[in-house]
Design a protein around this motif. Structure first.
Motif, PDB file in Angstrom:
ATOM      1  N   TRP A 145      41.679  48.346  -2.871  1.00  0.00           N
ATOM      2  CA  TRP A 145      40.801  47.476  -3.665  1.00  0.00           C
ATOM      3  C   TRP A 145      39.487  48.211  -3.976  1.00  0.00           C
ATOM      4  CZ3 TRP A 145      35.907  45.697  -2.605  1.00  0.00           C
ATOM      5  CH2 TRP A 145      35.411  44.685  -3.461  1.00  0.00           C
ATOM      6  N   GLU A 155      41.385  45.814 -14.959  1.00  0.00           N
ATOM      7  CA  GLU A 155      42.573  44.947 -14.943  1.00  0.00           C
ATOM      8  C   GLU A 155      43.488  45.386 -13.806  1.00  0.00           C
ATOM      9  OE1 GLU A 155      44.684  45.413 -18.659  1.00  0.00           O
ATOM     10  OE2 GLU A 155      43.703  47.336 -18.978  1.00  0.00           O
ATOM     11  N   PRO A 156      44.486  44.541 -13.456  1.00  0.00           N
ATOM     12  CA  PRO A 156      45.307  44.860 -12.283  1.00  0.00           C
ATOM     13  C   PRO A 156      45.954  46.245 -12.361  1.00  0.00           C
ATOM     14  CG  PRO A 156      45.646  42.592 -12.909  1.00  0.00           C
ATOM     15  CD  PRO A 156      44.781  43.194 -13.977  1.00  0.00           C
ATOM     16  N   CYS A 158      48.301  49.125  -9.669  1.00  0.00           N
ATOM     17  CA  CYS A 158      49.028  49.285  -8.390  1.00  0.00           C
ATOM     18  C   CYS A 158      48.742  50.650  -7.792  1.00  0.00           C
ATOM     19  CB  CYS A 158      50.541  49.175  -8.606  1.00  0.00           C
ATOM     20  SG  CYS A 158      51.130  47.492  -8.681  1.00  0.00           S
ATOM     21  N   TRP A 170      49.294  45.866  -5.086  1.00  0.00           N
ATOM     22  CA  TRP A 170      48.874  45.367  -6.397  1.00  0.00           C
ATOM     23  C   TRP A 170      47.448  44.861  -6.208  1.00  0.00           C
ATOM     24  CZ3 TRP A 170      47.083  40.631  -8.025  1.00  0.00           C
ATOM     25  CH2 TRP A 170      47.099  40.368  -9.404  1.00  0.00           C
ATOM     26  N   ASP A 172      43.904  43.204  -7.993  1.00  0.00           N
ATOM     27  CA  ASP A 172      43.171  42.645  -9.132  1.00  0.00           C
ATOM     28  C   ASP A 172      41.684  42.921  -8.905  1.00  0.00           C
ATOM     29  OD1 ASP A 172      41.941  41.308 -11.126  1.00  0.00           O
ATOM     30  OD2 ASP A 172      43.186  39.499 -10.974  1.00  0.00           O
ATOM     31  N   ARG A 174      39.192  42.327 -10.579  1.00  0.00           N
ATOM     32  CA  ARG A 174      38.227  41.370 -11.135  1.00  0.00           C
ATOM     33  C   ARG A 174      37.689  40.432 -10.056  1.00  0.00           C
ATOM     34  NH1 ARG A 174      42.355  40.165 -15.953  1.00  0.00           N
ATOM     35  NH2 ARG A 174      43.590  39.880 -14.091  1.00  0.00           N
ATOM     36  N   ALA A 183      43.385  38.638  -4.728  1.00  0.00           N
ATOM     37  CA  ALA A 183      42.860  39.990  -4.989  1.00  0.00           C
ATOM     38  C   ALA A 183      43.919  41.052  -4.720  1.00  0.00           C
ATOM     39  CB  ALA A 183      41.623  40.251  -4.131  1.00  0.00           C
ATOM     40  N   CYS A 281      55.163  41.769  -8.235  1.00  0.00           N
ATOM     41  CA  CYS A 281      53.774  41.789  -8.729  1.00  0.00           C
ATOM     42  C   CYS A 281      53.487  40.512  -9.506  1.00  0.00           C
ATOM     43  CB  CYS A 281      53.541  42.995  -9.636  1.00  0.00           C
ATOM     44  SG  CYS A 281      53.596  44.553  -8.755  1.00  0.00           S
ATOM     45  N   PRO A 285      51.058  45.498 -13.683  1.00  0.00           N
ATOM     46  CA  PRO A 285      49.807  46.278 -13.610  1.00  0.00           C
ATOM     47  C   PRO A 285      49.653  47.164 -14.835  1.00  0.00           C
ATOM     48  CG  PRO A 285      51.504  47.318 -12.288  1.00  0.00           C
ATOM     49  CD  PRO A 285      52.112  46.042 -12.839  1.00  0.00           C
TER      50      PRO A 285
END
Ligand SMILES: Nc1ncnc2c1ncn2[C@@H]1O[C@H](COP(=O)(O)OP(=O)(O)OP(=O)(O)O)[C@@H](O)[C@H]1O
Ligand SMILES: CC(=O)N[C@H]1[C@@H]2OC[C@@H](O2)[C@@H](O)[C@@H]1O[C@H](C)C(=O)O
Length: 377
Positions: A145, A155-156, A158, A170, A172, A174, A183, A281, A285
């Motif tokens: 992360w 954006e997402p 992996c 995976w 995210d 944001r 997340a 997912c 991604p």
């Protein structure tokens, strides 16, 4: 909110491939990566590898003194050249992993290492998570992360580690904290290099299929691949994790095949396990960033590129170091543990609520004079 500033942490990882100890520095407050520092590698000698191999599958209480000495010595060698770290994150060597049963076992004595190095050491990262019903693995996702933030992902994305075992995260980016719901989703995908390495040792007396040289001469045998995919592991929903040798049956599935077809089929099994895992997912991604030794295998990477609907790239393409990502992860996680921040969550290990694992062995020495050596990214 973490109000303390960044410190230099030094992480050490000895992975399931049993090749050696990776060590790497990260400047972080446990949330944001400020800078990457120097790294190093201390390979195991062949006799050391034999000692560790003989210890695989063993639990505390077994006679592990020889293996313990190998781990302590190799980590002292790997970590003592870094004299500037404020904190060490010491993963140790996973010998056995059975989160639904006997637990998880990482060999290594953090208290002895703290004394030897004269530096506070965070260790035993996985036990608390398992004790609270989690898988205890994978733990790199919180660091993934932070890496997603560091590369400026919006954006997402992996992260895929192709080590002895494969694991996928995976992310995210944001969301503002890794422990926030949604997340992260992470899990082990299946075997990656470990059974292929075992095959190479058995058939050719070498430790791995360098650059996919043998696999590229063969073809994937579909029948064996289908039997492999019948394993109940692939029908389990994540989170889920594996022990190194949970898929030792793969060697049986390719027993009748010639060397090149067997290597191609095993490479195909590792790649197909990732493709099956990707179906979990939450959304596709933007890309899959690959870390771990398998990213250096062009046959495995080509199979992934063909089989996945998004770009597949080594993490070097975004300025990260795929040989050191796991060592960096345990540096980052050490700072989180020291600052009381969680290191796993329902989406990463299946633990009921975000928790921070790890023990801290303190030396009581003042660190004011320490200066971290930083290369820097
Ligand atoms: N040039 C290469 N060609 C093919 N395979 C390679 C190459 N370099 C490394 N590998 C594979 O990568 C493996 C090492 O990967 P890595 O160092 O990521 O494993 P690890 O960290 O021990 O495992 P884990 O992440 O499961 O703990 C080697 O054992 C080998 O199988
Ligand atoms: C129990 C254990 O040591 N698992 C390792 C192993 O190696 C890869 C995969 O299986 C992953 O789940 C984990 O390591 C990485 C560092 C992790 O915890 O994220």
């Amino acid at each position: 909110m973490n109000k303390q500033g960044p410190i230099w942490a030094l992480g050490a990882m000895s992975g399931t491939s049993l090749d050696g100890v990776d060590a790497a520095c990260v400047l972080t407050d446990g949330v944001t990566i400020s800078r990457f520092g120097e790294s190093g590698y201390r390979p195991y000698t062949e006799p050391e590898q034999s000692v560790l191999r003989a210890a695989l599958g063993k639990w505390p209480g077994a006679d592990l003194e020889a293996a313990r000495q190998v781990i302590q010595r190799a980590h002292m060698d790997a970590l003592s050249p870094f004299d500037g770290a404020d904190l060490v994150g010491f993963h140790g060597q996973t010998l056995a992993h059975d989160p639904q049963g006997r637990g998880t076992h990482q060999l290594g004595d953090g208290a002895a290492l703290a004394e030897g190095l004269g530096c506070d050491v965070v260790w035993d990262f996985r036990s608390a998570d398992v004790a609270l019903g989690g898988e205890g693995a994978p733990l790199a996702p919180f660091f993934h992360w932070a890496c997603a933030k560091w590369i400026g992902a919006t954006e997402p994305v992996c992260f895929l580690n192709l080590g002895g075992v494969g694991n996928l995260t995976w992310v995210d980016p944001r969301l503002s904290k890794p422990e926030e719901d949604g997340a992260l989703l992470a899990f082990d995908t299946g075997p990656a290099n470990a059974p292929l390495n075992d095959l190479m040792m058995q058939r050719r007396g070498v430790s791995f299929d360098r650059d996919g040289g043998l696999a590229r001469q063969g073809a994937v045998e579909d029948g064996a691949l289908e039997l492999f995919l019948d394993e109940p592991f692939f029908r389990r929903m994540p989170p889920k994790s594996l022990d190194r040798d949970d898929f030792s049956l793969m060697l049986d599935l390719v027993r009748e095949l010639g060397d090149a077809d067997a290597a191609a089929t095993m490479t195909g099994m590792a790649a197909t396990a990732v493709m099956v895992g990707m179906e979990h997912c939450p959304v596709q991604p933007s890309r899959v960033l690959v870390t771990g030794g398998g990213r250096k295998n062009p046959v495995m990477m080509q199979m992934l590129s063909v089989g996945l609907d998004c770009p597949v790239q080594p993490v070097e393409d975004v300025g990260l170091d795929g040989d050191m990502l796991e060592a960096q992860a345990f540096a980052y996680l050490a700072v989180r543990v020291a600052r009381g921040l969680p290191t796993s969550a329902p989406g990463t290990t299946g633990v009921a609520t975000p928790i921070g694992g790890g023990q801290i062995s303190r030396t009581g020495l003042a660190k004011g004079a320490r200066r971290a050596r930083g290369g820097g990214a």
